[in-house]
Write an enzyme that holds these catalytic residues in place. Structure first.
Site, PDB file in Angstrom:
ATOM      1  N   GLU A  29      -4.701  17.914   2.016  1.00 37.39           N
ATOM      2  CA  GLU A  29      -5.129  17.432   3.335  1.00 37.39           C
ATOM      3  C   GLU A  29      -4.767  15.966   3.572  1.00 37.39           C
ATOM      4  O   GLU A  29      -4.651  15.535   4.709  1.00 37.39           O
ATOM      5  CB  GLU A  29      -6.629  17.645   3.543  1.00 37.39           C
ATOM      6  CG  GLU A  29      -7.509  16.774   2.677  1.00 37.39           C
ATOM      7  CD  GLU A  29      -8.988  17.073   2.852  1.00 37.39           C
ATOM      8  OE1 GLU A  29      -9.722  16.133   3.223  1.00 37.39           O
ATOM      9  OE2 GLU A  29      -9.404  18.221   2.629  1.00 37.39           O
ATOM     10  N   GLU A  94      -6.704  19.908 -12.351  1.00 38.91           N
ATOM     11  CA  GLU A  94      -5.267  19.716 -12.512  1.00 38.91           C
ATOM     12  C   GLU A  94      -5.002  18.383 -13.220  1.00 38.91           C
ATOM     13  O   GLU A  94      -4.200  18.309 -14.160  1.00 38.91           O
ATOM     14  CB  GLU A  94      -4.656  19.721 -11.107  1.00 38.91           C
ATOM     15  CG  GLU A  94      -3.181  19.848 -11.018  1.00 38.91           C
ATOM     16  CD  GLU A  94      -2.759  19.953  -9.552  1.00 38.91           C
ATOM     17  OE1 GLU A  94      -2.872  21.056  -8.976  1.00 38.91           O
ATOM     18  OE2 GLU A  94      -2.323  18.935  -8.989  1.00 38.91           O
TER      19      GLU A  94
END
Length: 184
Positions: A29, A94
């Site tokens: 985003e 991640e």
């Protein structure tokens, strides 16, 4: 990187053994449709095999295991730390995997791009965005506090590495060129 690509750069030569030259870690985003997309395009244009989750993932595969594998199969990770990066447990998982892989393989490089965030705020998880989200995680993950500690450690580690600091979006294109130039 494919064996057919050549370069006189030692960094470029070091990244010939893995499936991907570069793994891009980012908060969609914040940067997917601007900086990250442009950086990915520039890397590809310069002969690098770059992993970007929306273009490289095989459809139908479990995303987390495929991302984990892509991280393991990359020689360089560029972590684009932005305002909402830490608000995504996915991004933090991640990041923790990137740091774990970097600790296992000393030839694996990790670089940070501080995109509109202060490196000190990232390193210390301070400032409005990071402090608020980690207060929420401390509450939300009470039963799995180790996970939060792992995320904090990963942010601290990556924010302490060499990288690039971009405060003004006007300079996106210059930074993209600088990052690509660094690897060529």
């Amino acid at each position: 990187m494919a064996a057919s690509h050549t370069s006189s750069s030692s960094t470029h030569h070091q990244i010939l053994q893995s499936k991907y030259d570069v793994f891009l870690s980012f908060r969609g985003e914040d940067t997917r449709n601007n900086f990250t997309d442009n950086l990915h395009t520039a890397l590809i244009r310069n002969g690098f095999i770059a992993f970007k989750d929306d273009e490289t993932l095989d459809r139908g595969n479990e995303i987390s295991s495929e991302l984990s594998k892509a991280i393991e199969e990359s020689n360089v990770s560029i972590v684009i730390l932005s305002k909402n990066y830490a608000s995504s447990p996915w991004c933090l998982d991640e990041l923790a995997k990137i740091v774990e892989c970097g600790n296992k393989r000393k030839d694996r490089k990790v670089f940070a791009v501080f995109y509109g965030v202060d490196p000190a705020d990232v390193r210390k998880q301070k400032g409005e965005d990071f402090e608020r989200v980690f207060a929420k995680y401390e509450e939300e993950f009470k039963e799995n506090h180790e996970k939060v500690l792992k995320w904090r450690a990963a942010l601290t580690t990556v924010a302490s590495l060499a990288g690039w600091h971009l405060q003004d979006r006007e300079y996106d294109i210059h930074l993209e060129k600088e990052v690509v130039f660094f690897f060529t």
